[in-house]
Structure formats: C-alpha cells, structure tokens
Write a protein that holds these residues in place. Structure first.
Motif: not given
Ligand SMILES: [Zn+2]
Length: 258
Positions: A228-246
């Motif tokens: 269910s989160v796959q689609k959101m992820f496919s348009s929003h890559p690198d989430s782990a790195e982005r989370a760390q940055r935030m």
C-alpha cells in the motif's frame, strides 16, 4: 495517437500520481485540455491548471469520499490555511486503502484515508506540505515540459501542433511507461522535504514532523503494508536518507533554541 501524450501530461500535472489510471482519457473535456497543451511549445501555468482541474474533477467523480470524521480532521488541520504561496487551495479526503496524497497545479490537495489512518497530525501536515512543495517549486511544470519536449523531438511533432505519426501500440506503451514512472530527482525531493518542514513548523507543528513521516514510510515499506505504500515510494525515492536529513535538520533547530 495524441492520447499517450495526454496520459503523460496529465499524469505529471499532480505531485503524486499513482491514481491517474482511473481517469477517462478519452472524455471530450480531457481531449480539449490535452489539445490546449499540445498546441503550445512551452507549457504555461494556465495550461497546467487546466489539465490539473480536469484530472482532479474526474478523480473526484470516481473516488468515494471518506466519511465526515476524516473530512473534519483534515479541515481542523487546514483551518486558517487558505492558500499556499498565493495559490488558493481546496482539499478532500478519498476513501481508499492506498497510502498516498497529492497536490495539483490548480491548488487541489487530495489525501487518502489510509494515509490519515497511519499518520498523526504532525506527520500528515508534513506530507501535505511536501506535496505542496512539488507544486510550489514547479516540479510538475518542469516534468510536463520535459515530457512534451522529449516527445516532440522524438516524433518530430511540430511545435505548433502537427500530426504524430502512427506508432505501434507497444512503442506508445514504452514511452508512456518511461514518462509516467519517471521520478522526481533527489534534489527535487530534498527541496520538497524542506518545504514540508517549513510548512508544518510555520503552522505550529513539530519540527520533527517531516522526519517522523518519512521514518514511518520507511518502516511501513518493510512491513505488511508494503504494497500500500509502494506507490507513494515509487514517486518518492531515497526515503531513509531523506528521513535522516530531516531529523538532523530538526535536531539542529532544536539545539538553537535554549
Ligand atoms: Zn515528493
């Protein structure tokens, strides 16, 4: 044969577009909206607004609205927020199991009930802010312009309209796929995260809102709600790195305050 470009341009007219498959691309209104974009060498804000409005109208007609509980929660969160950088906004919640949200160039914001189920108020506002960031930064406009120019160059489409030669359906499918699945760059995602951070903190939510939302998406992607989160992820890559940055950004902001 213009249909594939219609699909591409409309799919790019909103910030996250996993739902675009539901649209009736052959409706007269849609063809009209596409024709307006097809006859222009450069895509302007009005054309994006027109395409967005048409796409949103169809999605509104086809999606079930979530019950009052959801609409009221979103209205409470958005209370007092009438525009984003001068763009007048409107918002609704769709009842769906998919985890997603998107913002369009006409100011329409649509949030999915499944996203609201898993996100607290802070996280939800950060995600809405992130999607608005893509619109504010004209990421949608750039993507549409690139798709149009690439398509035009590839098939020698005249800059004022012209006829697209007959292409095999498989070739059309390949092109459509390439554009529709094209992702925003990491730079664009970072900028949208920064906007989500700014949006949520300016409206009184936690500086950790954006970090928490991204961390939750990373966590869910590895669990049973992965699809269910796959689609959101496919348009929003690198989430782990982005989370760390935030999280680092929120830590830094917290340290500055006594
Ligand atoms: Zn994004």
């Amino acid at each position: 044969m213009k249909r594939i470009l219609t699909v591409i341009l409309l799919a790019l007219s909103c910030s996250a577009c996993g739902v675009m498959g539901q649209i009736n691309w052959d409706s007269p209104q849609m063809q009209q909206a596409a024709a307006a974009a097809l006859t222009a060498a450069s895509i302007n804000d009005n054309q994006i607004a027109l395409l967005s409005r048409e796409a949103v109208a169809q999605m509104d007609a086809q999606n079930k609205l979530a019950d009052e509980k959801y609409q009221q929660r979103l209205a409470r969160l958005m209370n007092g927020i009438n525009d984003v950088e001068g763009l007048k906004i409107n918002y609704k919640v769709y009842q769906t199991n998919e985890v997603n949200a998107f913002a369009c160039g006409d100011g329409s914001i649509r949030v999915y009930s499944a996203l609201m189920d898993i996100m607290d108020d802070d996280e939800l506002m950060a995600i809405i802010g992130h999607e608005c960031g893509h619109v504010v930064h004209k990421d949608t406009k750039k993507a549409m312009k690139n798709a149009y120019l690439t398509y035009a160059a590839r098939y020698a489409l005249g800059s004022t309209g012209g006829t697209i030669g007959a292409l095999s359906m498989s070739a059309l499918g390949d092109i459509g796929q390439a554009f529709v699945s094209s992702q925003y760059s990491q730079k664009q995602e970072f900028a949208a995260d920064d906007y989500g951070y700014k949006f949520s903190t300016e409206h009184g939510y936690s500086p950790y809102s954006m970090a928490k939302a991204l961390e939750k998406l990373v966590q869910l992607a590895g669990g049973k709600q992965a699809s269910s989160v796959q689609k959101m992820f496919s348009s929003h890559p690198d989430s782990a790195e982005r989370a760390q940055r935030m999280r680092q950004k929120a830590d830094a902001a917290s340290k500055q305050k006594p």
